[in-house]
Enzyme design. Structure first.
Site, PDB file in Angstrom:
ATOM      1  N   GLN A  32      36.156  97.042   8.757  1.00 25.55           N
ATOM      2  CA  GLN A  32      34.667  96.715   9.233  1.00 25.55           C
ATOM      3  C   GLN A  32      34.325  95.623  10.042  1.00 25.55           C
ATOM      4  OE1 GLN A  32      33.380  97.290   4.924  1.00 25.55           O
ATOM      5  NE2 GLN A  32      31.964  98.232   5.827  1.00 25.55           N
ATOM      6  N   HIS A  57      37.494 102.865   2.742  1.00 21.48           N
ATOM      7  CA  HIS A  57      37.378 102.287   4.030  1.00 21.48           C
ATOM      8  C   HIS A  57      39.068 102.177   4.460  1.00 21.48           C
ATOM      9  CE1 HIS A  57      33.347 101.291   5.152  1.00 21.48           C
ATOM     10  NE2 HIS A  57      32.873 100.726   3.833  1.00 21.48           N
ATOM     11  N   HIS A  81      35.229 102.079  -3.300  1.00 19.09           N
ATOM     12  CA  HIS A  81      34.379 102.281  -2.023  1.00 19.09           C
ATOM     13  C   HIS A  81      35.324 101.623  -0.891  1.00 19.09           C
ATOM     14  CE1 HIS A  81      30.689 101.929   0.517  1.00 19.09           C
ATOM     15  NE2 HIS A  81      31.265 100.997   1.159  1.00 19.09           N
ATOM     16  N   GLU A  82      35.692 100.364  -1.100  1.00 18.34           N
ATOM     17  CA  GLU A  82      36.456  99.627  -0.093  1.00 18.34           C
ATOM     18  C   GLU A  82      37.869 100.228  -0.076  1.00 18.34           C
ATOM     19  OE1 GLU A  82      34.926  97.684   1.448  1.00 18.34           O
ATOM     20  OE2 GLU A  82      33.198  97.241   0.026  1.00 18.34           O
ATOM     21  N   GLY A  99      30.631  93.668  -0.735  1.00 20.39           N
ATOM     22  CA  GLY A  99      32.205  94.117  -0.258  1.00 20.39           C
ATOM     23  C   GLY A  99      32.278  94.189   1.119  1.00 20.39           C
ATOM     24  N   CYS A 150      26.281 100.972   2.294  1.00 18.33           N
ATOM     25  CA  CYS A 150      27.549 100.464   3.157  1.00 18.33           C
ATOM     26  C   CYS A 150      27.184  99.627   4.470  1.00 18.33           C
ATOM     27  CB  CYS A 150      28.374 101.721   3.463  1.00 18.33           C
ATOM     28  SG  CYS A 150      29.971 101.313   4.228  1.00 18.33           S
ATOM     29  N   LEU A 151      27.989  98.647   4.680  1.00 17.89           N
ATOM     30  CA  LEU A 151      27.505  97.843   5.705  1.00 17.89           C
ATOM     31  C   LEU A 151      27.752  98.560   7.101  1.00 17.89           C
ATOM     32  CD1 LEU A 151      28.966  93.964   4.556  1.00 17.89           C
ATOM     33  CD2 LEU A 151      26.483  94.964   4.565  1.00 17.89           C
TER      34      LEU A 151
HETATM   35 NI    NI Z   1      31.170 100.309   3.045  1.00 18.98          NI
END
Ligand code: NI
Length: 184
Positions: free
Chosen positions: A50, A139, A135-136, A45, A93-94
């Site tokens: 991000q 963000h 999760h997204e 995702g 998480c990236l």
């Molecule tokens: Ni993330």
């Protein structure tokens, strides 16, 4: 097609609330680039902020599971209902490389969103897709996985968090200086 820079914990854009997408004509290349970036980073995702874009959209690809046949794109999404048990599940998480935290979230959600053709949808999600969407969605509202765990859990990664944050600030300063150089 291009792989974009992923911004990390410490970069102010991750704490900003994203703004609704109004002009859908800008999305074609951006979505391609976001998918390239997510696959390159081996994520499932990715939210627009991000990759340093303050827009209310994210992508998910969980086609490696039985839950989805194709990647998902969610534009101007809004959670309209939550239901089911609160589950614990490990999330990475990236924007927090090397960190995995057990996050508690409800099992089921209803989500209202647009697709790139501007059509509105409302769907219910459970399982991994529900988890990834939640999760997204965090963000897009400037919320991190570390905001959803106890201080004790967070302390386990104290050094890693400090390292990510200081590298991120250097990168952010570099981007700002770089941008100024190209203003003519
Ligand atoms: Ni993330």
């Amino acid at each position: 097609m291009a792989v974009l820079d992923i911004v990390h914990y410490g970069d102010p854009i991750l704490r900003k609330k994203c703004v609704p997408v109004k002009d859908f004509s800008i999305l074609g290349n951006l979505l391609d680039d976001m998918f390239d970036t997510m696959y390159e980073a081996e994520g499932i995702g990715l939210a627009a902020n991000q990759v340093n874009l303050n827009l209310s959209l994210f992508i998910i690809d969980i086609t490696h599971t039985e839950e989805a046949d194709e990647p998902n794109i969610f534009i101007n999404p809004e959670i309209t209902a939550k239901a089911g048990d609160e589950n614990i599940y490990p999330e990475g998480c990236l924007s927090f490389p090397g960190i995995t935290l057990d996050v508690v979230r409800p099992e089921q959600i209803s989500l209202k969103y647009q697709t790139p053709d501007e059509i509105w949808h409302e769907d219910e999600y459970t399982g991994l897709l529900s988890r990834a969407v939640q999760h997204e969605m965090d963000h897009l509202r400037g919320i991190y996985i570390i905001d959803r765990v106890s201080q004790l859990d967070k302390m386990k990664y104290k050094q890693e968090l400090t390292d990510i944050e200081s590298n991120s600030k250097k990168q952010s300063a570099y981007r700002t200086r770089g941008a100024k150089r190209f203003v003519l």
